[in-house]
Design an enzyme around this catalytic site. Structure first.
Site, mmCIF file in Angstrom:
data_model
loop_
_atom_site.group_PDB
_atom_site.id
_atom_site.type_symbol
_atom_site.label_atom_id
_atom_site.label_comp_id
_atom_site.label_asym_id
_atom_site.label_seq_id
_atom_site.Cartn_x
_atom_site.Cartn_y
_atom_site.Cartn_z
ATOM 1 N N ARG A 1 41.114 37.408 53.070
ATOM 2 C CA ARG A 1 40.505 37.753 51.778
ATOM 3 C C ARG A 1 41.665 37.846 50.803
ATOM 4 O O ARG A 1 42.495 38.754 50.893
ATOM 5 C CB ARG A 1 39.735 39.067 51.880
ATOM 6 C CG ARG A 1 39.047 39.504 50.583
ATOM 7 C CD ARG A 1 38.296 40.799 50.797
ATOM 8 N NE ARG A 1 37.805 41.368 49.550
ATOM 9 C CZ ARG A 1 36.598 41.147 49.039
ATOM 10 N NH1 ARG A 1 35.756 40.327 49.672
ATOM 11 N NH2 ARG A 1 36.223 41.709 47.909
ATOM 12 N N HIS B 1 33.319 32.155 47.725
ATOM 13 C CA HIS B 1 32.959 33.309 48.560
ATOM 14 C C HIS B 1 31.872 32.829 49.540
ATOM 15 O O HIS B 1 30.727 33.278 49.470
ATOM 16 C CB HIS B 1 32.456 34.446 47.675
ATOM 17 C CG HIS B 1 32.472 35.788 48.337
ATOM 18 N ND1 HIS B 1 32.782 35.971 49.668
ATOM 19 C CD2 HIS B 1 32.199 37.031 47.842
ATOM 20 C CE1 HIS B 1 32.707 37.250 49.967
ATOM 21 N NE2 HIS B 1 32.357 37.921 48.882
ATOM 22 N N CYS C 1 25.783 40.523 44.702
ATOM 23 C CA CYS C 1 26.681 40.576 45.859
ATOM 24 C C CYS C 1 27.369 41.937 46.017
ATOM 25 O O CYS C 1 27.918 42.212 47.087
ATOM 26 C CB CYS C 1 27.712 39.460 45.783
ATOM 27 S SG CYS C 1 28.670 39.452 44.244
ATOM 28 N N ASP D 1 26.467 38.814 39.009
ATOM 29 C CA ASP D 1 27.677 39.431 39.553
ATOM 30 C C ASP D 1 28.361 40.171 38.405
ATOM 31 O O ASP D 1 27.991 40.015 37.239
ATOM 32 C CB ASP D 1 28.586 38.343 40.140
ATOM 33 C CG ASP D 1 29.743 38.893 40.964
ATOM 34 O OD1 ASP D 1 29.763 40.115 41.233
ATOM 35 O OD2 ASP D 1 30.632 38.105 41.337
ATOM 36 N N GLN E 1 29.600 35.347 51.833
ATOM 37 C CA GLN E 1 28.584 36.074 51.081
ATOM 38 C C GLN E 1 27.342 35.208 50.883
ATOM 39 O O GLN E 1 26.208 35.670 51.036
ATOM 40 C CB GLN E 1 29.140 36.502 49.725
ATOM 41 C CG GLN E 1 28.109 37.154 48.803
ATOM 42 C CD GLN E 1 27.650 38.514 49.274
ATOM 43 O OE1 GLN E 1 28.476 39.391 49.509
ATOM 44 N NE2 GLN E 1 26.343 38.685 49.429
#
Length: 318
Positions: A116, A143, A278, A238, A146
């Site tokens: 990450r 991502h 998310c 987001d 996710q």
């Protein structure tokens, strides 16, 4: 998908990196989603399934996390293996050792690596130097883990993926990049509304449109949130300022005025739309409290499914 096809798919995924949804076919992504749903049901039923017994995952964290850290660590434990947390302060990466050398060394100790990080080039370089599977836990470009959890959640709630319309309102960031690529591969329709200067990456948009043309999906990028959200089955947003962009917070709040998903904007979606985020969320900025905490919000189902989606990815590749 027949048993023979599933066996072929399982064989083809073994040993592969999971860096971008663009590296996988729609059939492969659907296989992983179905596998995550099956693993979730097995876990809920109390079945012990440990295909990674005795294996170890190294988890490199250059960016802090709640969901990524907990879901990967717990997931690896449930699969019978062990997860090793490594912050940037635990590695020589923070003191000048190259990503390539780090990958070479860690491959001698581990069965898989999750990273990450900020720069996507670090993910690519790590995979190039590694002889074990590398999983992108988040980069500034994508991502993917996710989104696998997201589309698992959509399938569970809507019963299908093909033909579903998802509207994303907000920053054209790593989150929307993976949403676009995944939707295009899976035959979904995705509409993105972002203010000028905050659009999704042009290359990602181009590739997504090309994939959508083959799968029967569509990709729309526009300015008007009402145009994007019209007739949507899923409404997604987001934060406006991601980690590392904190100094831009005030500037972005002004730029994104009119892009908040609130009760008025949500009226343009289908009456049975579902809201997704998310997390972490900034209530009162990108989404109103009434929407995110309302009856049509499935944000915590998404969060839960990070565990199962990542278990499927780890089991398939490792």
């Amino acid at each position: 998908m027949t048993e023979a096809t599933m066996e072929e798919m399982a064989t083809s995924l073994k040993g592969r990196d999971f860096l971008s949804l663009a590296d996988y076919t729609g059939e492969e992504l659907r296989y992983l989603i179905d596998l995550s749903i099956r693993m979730k049901k097995q876990h809920k039923a109390g079945e012990i399934v440990q295909p990674l017994k005795g294996k170890t995952l190294g988890m490199i964290f250059e960016k802090s996390s709640t969901r990524t850290r907990v879901s990967f660590e717990v997931g690896m434990y449930q699969l019978g293996g062990h997860a090793l947390f490594l912050s940037k302060n635990d590695l020589q990466l923070g003191r000048g050792e190259t990503v390539w050398d780090t990958a070479q060394v860690m491959s001698r100790y581990l069965d898989g690596i999750m990273i990450r990080t900020f720069a996507h080039r670090n993910v690519i370089e790590l995979a190039r130097g590694s002889t074990v599977p590398v999983i992108n836990g988040l980069s500034d470009l994508e991502h993917p883990c996710q989104v696998m959890a997201d589309y698992q959640t959509v399938l569970e709630h809507k019963g299908r993926l093909e033909g579903i319309k998802i509207a994303y309102i907000g920053d054209g960031n790593n989150m929307v990049h993976s949403l676009m690529i995944g939707a295009a591969k899976l035959g979904m329709h995705i509409a993105v509304a972002s203010p000028e200067g905050y659009e999704p990456d042009a290359d990602v948009t181009k590739v997504s449109k090309e994939n959508a043309a083959q799968s029967g999906g569509t990709v729309l990028v526009c300015r008007d949130p009402k145009e994007a959200i019209a007739g949507a089955d899923i409404v997604y947003t987001d934060v406006w300022a991601s980690m590392g962009q904190e100094e831009e917070q005030e500037k972005r709040i002004k730029a994104f005025r009119g892009y908040q998903i609130d009760e008025q904007l949500a009226k343009y979606a289908k009456s049975d739309y579902l809201f997704m985020h998310c997390l972490p969320a900034h209530r009162g900025e990108e989404v109103s409290e009434g929407v995110i905490d309302g009856d049509q919000s499935i944000i915590f189902d998404q969060a839960e499914n990070r565990l199962h989606a990542q278990k499927a990815i780890m089991a398939a590749t490792m």
